[in-house]
Design a protein around this motif. Structure first.
Motif, PDB file in Angstrom:
ATOM      1  N   GLN A   1       5.184  31.207 147.217  1.00  0.00           N
ATOM      2  CA  GLN A   1       5.525  30.845 148.592  1.00  0.00           C
ATOM      3  C   GLN A   1       4.668  31.637 149.590  1.00  0.00           C
ATOM      4  O   GLN A   1       4.185  31.091 150.573  1.00  0.00           O
ATOM      5  N   ASN A   2       4.472  32.930 149.298  1.00  0.00           N
ATOM      6  CA  ASN A   2       3.643  33.759 150.171  1.00  0.00           C
ATOM      7  C   ASN A   2       2.196  33.247 150.195  1.00  0.00           C
ATOM      8  O   ASN A   2       1.567  33.233 151.253  1.00  0.00           O
TER       9      ASN A   2
ATOM     10  N   GLU B   1       0.129  31.748 153.474  1.00  0.00           N
ATOM     11  CA  GLU B   1      -1.112  32.351 153.921  1.00  0.00           C
ATOM     12  C   GLU B   1      -2.220  31.335 154.081  1.00  0.00           C
ATOM     13  O   GLU B   1      -3.208  31.590 154.749  1.00  0.00           O
ATOM     14  N   GLN B   2      -2.081  30.184 153.472  1.00  0.00           N
ATOM     15  CA  GLN B   2      -3.139  29.167 153.521  1.00  0.00           C
ATOM     16  C   GLN B   2      -3.100  28.384 154.772  1.00  0.00           C
ATOM     17  O   GLN B   2      -2.580  28.092 155.601  1.00  0.00           O
TER      18      GLN B   2
ATOM     19  N   GLN C   1      11.971  34.303 139.948  1.00  0.00           N
ATOM     20  CA  GLN C   1      12.198  34.470 141.387  1.00  0.00           C
ATOM     21  C   GLN C   1      11.011  35.178 142.038  1.00  0.00           C
ATOM     22  O   GLN C   1      10.567  34.791 143.121  1.00  0.00           O
ATOM     23  N   GLN C   2      10.491  36.197 141.361  1.00  0.00           N
ATOM     24  CA  GLN C   2       9.335  36.917 141.899  1.00  0.00           C
ATOM     25  C   GLN C   2       8.114  36.013 141.960  1.00  0.00           C
ATOM     26  O   GLN C   2       7.353  36.053 142.935  1.00  0.00           O
ATOM     27  N   LEU C   3       7.923  35.205 140.943  1.00  0.00           N
ATOM     28  CA  LEU C   3       6.808  34.264 140.922  1.00  0.00           C
ATOM     29  C   LEU C   3       6.940  33.260 142.061  1.00  0.00           C
ATOM     30  O   LEU C   3       5.959  32.963 142.757  1.00  0.00           O
ATOM     31  N   ASP C   4       8.148  32.739 142.246  1.00  0.00           N
ATOM     32  CA  ASP C   4       8.378  31.799 143.357  1.00  0.00           C
ATOM     33  C   ASP C   4       8.047  32.445 144.691  1.00  0.00           C
ATOM     34  O   ASP C   4       7.429  31.816 145.562  1.00  0.00           O
TER      35      ASP C   4
END
Length: 98
Positions: free
Chosen positions: A92-93, A97-98, A85-88
């Motif tokens: 996503q963040n 940002e891109q 979940q943290q990796l997802d």
């Protein structure tokens, strides 16, 4: 008997047993050696205890170890899920940002 099962003759506490299962011979040899060693250790610690009671103590130890491993595995699975979940969230963040 299914073709993927084997018959393995084990000597445990001086008695011969035939184990039928789908595990490898190497696995069964480790089981045999481990159980025989545990029974010998229990015998040294509990002089005068009959073989049946020593076998029950070995079974109690095995079930206790199994439960402990299940608890650890469940905890690790929960940790893996949290890390996923943290990796997802991080991914996503980065996309946002891109």
């Amino acid at each position: 008997m299914s073709k993927d099962k084997i018959r393995y003759k084990a000597t445990i506490a001086g008695k011969e047993y035939t184990i039928i299962g789908a595990r490898s011979v190497k696995h069964l040899q480790v089981v045999e050696k481990t159980l025989d060693g545990q029974l010998q250790q229990i015998e040294k610690l509990t002089k005068g205890l009959d073989p049946e009671r020593r076998a029950v103590l070995a079974a109690v130890n095995a079930v206790s170890d199994q439960i402990e491993m299940q608890i650890k595995m469940q905890s690790m699975e929960e940790e893996i899920e949290l890390l996923k979940q943290q990796l997802d969230t991080v991914q996503q963040n980065e996309l946002n940002e891109q």
